[in-house]
Motif scaffolding. Structure first.
Motif, short mmCIF file in Angstrom:
data_model
loop_
_atom_site.label_atom_id
_atom_site.label_comp_id
_atom_site.label_asym_id
_atom_site.label_seq_id
_atom_site.Cartn_x
_atom_site.Cartn_y
_atom_site.Cartn_z
N ALA A 118 0.86 -1.18 0.00
CA ALA A 118 0.00 0.00 0.00
C ALA A 118 0.90 1.23 0.00
CB ALA A 118 -0.93 0.00 1.21
N SER A 119 0.35 2.34 -0.48
CA SER A 119 1.16 3.57 -0.58
C SER A 119 0.42 4.74 0.04
CB SER A 119 1.47 3.89 -2.05
OG SER A 119 2.29 2.89 -2.62
N LEU A 120 1.23 5.66 0.58
CA LEU A 120 0.71 6.88 1.16
C LEU A 120 1.20 8.06 0.33
CD1 LEU A 120 -0.57 8.57 3.48
CD2 LEU A 120 1.62 8.36 4.69
N VAL A 121 0.28 8.93 -0.04
CA VAL A 121 0.61 10.11 -0.85
C VAL A 121 0.28 11.37 -0.04
CG1 VAL A 121 0.22 11.35 -3.01
CG2 VAL A 121 0.04 8.85 -2.96
N LEU A 171 -3.61 10.70 0.44
CA LEU A 171 -4.24 9.54 -0.20
C LEU A 171 -3.67 8.28 0.40
CD1 LEU A 171 -3.97 10.53 -4.00
CD2 LEU A 171 -5.86 11.02 -2.44
N ILE A 172 -4.51 7.33 0.69
CA ILE A 172 -4.08 5.98 1.08
C ILE A 172 -4.52 5.06 -0.04
CG2 ILE A 172 -4.31 4.11 2.75
CD1 ILE A 172 -4.99 6.24 4.86
N LEU A 173 -3.55 4.50 -0.75
CA LEU A 173 -3.83 3.65 -1.91
C LEU A 173 -3.55 2.20 -1.53
CD1 LEU A 173 -2.07 5.88 -4.61
CD2 LEU A 173 -4.45 5.97 -3.82
N SER A 174 -4.59 1.44 -1.33
CA SER A 174 -4.43 0.05 -0.93
C SER A 174 -3.99 -0.81 -2.10
CB SER A 174 -5.76 -0.48 -0.36
OG SER A 174 -6.78 -0.38 -1.32
N ARG A 175 -3.23 -1.84 -1.79
CA ARG A 175 -2.73 -2.79 -2.80
C ARG A 175 -2.09 -2.06 -3.99
NH1 ARG A 175 -4.31 -7.82 -1.40
NH2 ARG A 175 -6.02 -7.98 0.12
N THR A 176 -1.29 -1.06 -3.67
CA THR A 176 -0.64 -0.25 -4.70
C THR A 176 0.81 -0.01 -4.30
OG1 THR A 176 -2.74 0.89 -5.13
CG2 THR A 176 -0.74 1.92 -5.97
N ASP A 177 1.75 -0.38 -5.16
CA ASP A 177 3.14 -0.11 -4.83
C ASP A 177 3.48 1.34 -5.14
OD1 ASP A 177 3.63 0.10 -7.60
OD2 ASP A 177 4.19 -2.01 -7.77
N VAL A 178 4.67 1.77 -4.75
CA VAL A 178 5.06 3.17 -4.88
C VAL A 178 5.12 3.61 -6.34
CG1 VAL A 178 6.98 4.77 -4.53
CG2 VAL A 178 6.26 3.29 -2.66
N ASP A 179 5.64 2.76 -7.22
CA ASP A 179 5.73 3.13 -8.63
C ASP A 179 4.34 3.37 -9.23
OD1 ASP A 179 8.47 3.01 -8.61
OD2 ASP A 179 8.55 0.92 -9.29
N SER A 180 3.40 2.50 -8.91
CA SER A 180 2.03 2.67 -9.41
C SER A 180 1.39 3.92 -8.82
CB SER A 180 1.19 1.44 -9.08
OG SER A 180 1.71 0.27 -9.68
N ALA A 181 1.69 4.20 -7.56
CA ALA A 181 1.14 5.40 -6.92
C ALA A 181 1.67 6.65 -7.60
CB ALA A 181 1.49 5.41 -5.44
N ARG A 182 2.94 6.65 -7.97
CA ARG A 182 3.52 7.82 -8.65
C ARG A 182 2.89 8.02 -10.02
NH1 ARG A 182 8.88 6.10 -6.46
NH2 ARG A 182 9.31 7.48 -4.68
N ILE A 183 2.62 6.93 -10.71
CA ILE A 183 1.97 7.05 -12.03
C ILE A 183 0.61 7.71 -11.86
CG2 ILE A 183 0.91 5.72 -13.90
CD1 ILE A 183 3.19 3.68 -13.56
N LEU A 184 -0.12 7.29 -10.83
CA LEU A 184 -1.44 7.88 -10.58
C LEU A 184 -1.32 9.37 -10.25
CD1 LEU A 184 -4.49 7.88 -9.84
CD2 LEU A 184 -3.80 7.19 -7.54
N ILE A 185 -0.43 9.71 -9.34
CA ILE A 185 -0.35 11.09 -8.87
C ILE A 185 0.18 12.01 -9.97
CG2 ILE A 185 1.98 11.12 -7.90
CD1 ILE A 185 -1.23 12.51 -6.29
N ASN A 186 0.98 11.48 -10.88
CA ASN A 186 1.50 12.31 -11.98
C ASN A 186 0.42 12.62 -13.01
OD1 ASN A 186 4.06 12.47 -10.90
ND2 ASN A 186 4.82 10.68 -12.02
N ARG A 187 -0.65 11.83 -13.02
CA ARG A 187 -1.75 12.10 -13.95
C ARG A 187 -2.66 13.21 -13.46
NH1 ARG A 187 -2.73 6.27 -14.46
NH2 ARG A 187 -4.55 6.59 -13.14
N GLY A 211 4.42 13.78 -2.38
CA GLY A 211 5.43 12.82 -1.93
C GLY A 211 4.77 11.47 -1.72
N VAL A 212 5.43 10.41 -2.14
CA VAL A 212 4.87 9.06 -2.05
C VAL A 212 5.83 8.17 -1.28
CG1 VAL A 212 3.97 7.10 -3.35
CG2 VAL A 212 3.81 9.40 -4.32
N VAL A 213 5.28 7.44 -0.30
CA VAL A 213 6.08 6.48 0.46
C VAL A 213 5.28 5.19 0.61
CG1 VAL A 213 7.35 8.25 1.75
CG2 VAL A 213 5.22 7.33 2.69
#
Length: 241
Positions: A118-121, A171-187, A211-213
């Motif tokens: 999961a990722s935190l944005v 944002l709390i993105l469940s079942r999402t790795d950091v790379d996928s989270a960055r793709i989302l946030i960049n859109r 920032g994504v962790v």
């Protein structure tokens, strides 16, 4: 006070047994009367002992049970409404910081238990202060409302959006790795370019830094937020350098 399911089921049991005699109850709520059809076993009372006084007592008991059920339903609805108000940001239809931290703690426990990702944005708006200073807080509130809506529209129903304070969102993105989270946030900035925020016929320029962790076990919610906040500020410095 919590009314346990055991207590509720016992009350339901008693009332259902009571409906097996030939007596009708008339609850004050105006709901349809209930009948007692089986006079041989009403609350364990033999038929020959069902005197008018006993029948009246049974009707009163059944009416009281109905009233208690209705009262319990009203209390539960009020509790749900109160919980939603306590969790919601006072301005926006998303989680406030307290509720967001609680949900982050829950997701951290899930990550640890099920070994998922999961990722935190952490998001901070750019040029928001200038909008508040030049156009007033009404324009600023309109921007926050639009940002919240677009963040909610950009994530899944299982993800969590919250306002962390001022012009900061999480944002709390469940079942999402950091790379996928960055793709989302960049859109997301592209959404603001394609559909800019307009207030009083004026197009408002709004950007964001993020920032994504990864959400990991072994740290508490505030530590995770601090790490995401630090990552956001690093990106913000590079954006303006």
């Amino acid at each position: 006070m919590k009314i346990s399911s055991t207590t509720a089921s016992r009350a339901s049991d008693r009332s259902s047994r009571a409906t097996k005699s030939g007596v009708q109850s008339t609850p004050s709520s105006g709901s349809p009367p209930r009948e007692i059809n089986d006079t041989t076993s009403v609350l364990g009372i033999p038929e020959e002992e069902l005197t008018p006084r006993v029948r009246d007592a049974i009707m009163s008991l059944m009416a009281e049970v109905d009233n208690l059920r209705q009262s319990l339903g009203q209390v539960n609805r009020r509790l749900n409404d109160t919980e939603q108000l306590a969790d919601q940001d006072p301005l926006l239809p998303i989680y406030n910081r307290r509720a967001f931290v609680r949900e982050l703690t829950r997701v951290q426990a899930s990550v640890e238990r099920y070994k998922t990702e999961a990722s935190l944005v952490y998001i901070d708006l750019n040029k928001f202060k200038a909008i508040n200073d030049n156009l007033g807080h009404e324009a600023g509130d309109a921007v926050l409302s639009q940002v919240a809506k677009r963040l909610v529209d950009s994530v899944r129903d299982t993800d969590i959006v919250g306002r962390l304070g001022g012009d900061e969102f999480g944002l709390i993105l469940s079942r999402t790795d950091v790379d996928s989270a960055r793709i989302l946030i960049n859109r997301i900035p592209l959404l603001f370019q394609q559909q800019p925020i307009v207030w009083n016929d004026e197009t408002l320029t709004v950007g964001l830094s993020s920032g994504v962790v990864p959400i990991q076990s072994g740290s508490n919610a505030e530590q995770a937020l601090n790490a995401a906040d630090a990552a956001m500020y690093e990106n913000k410095k590079s954006d303006f350098s």
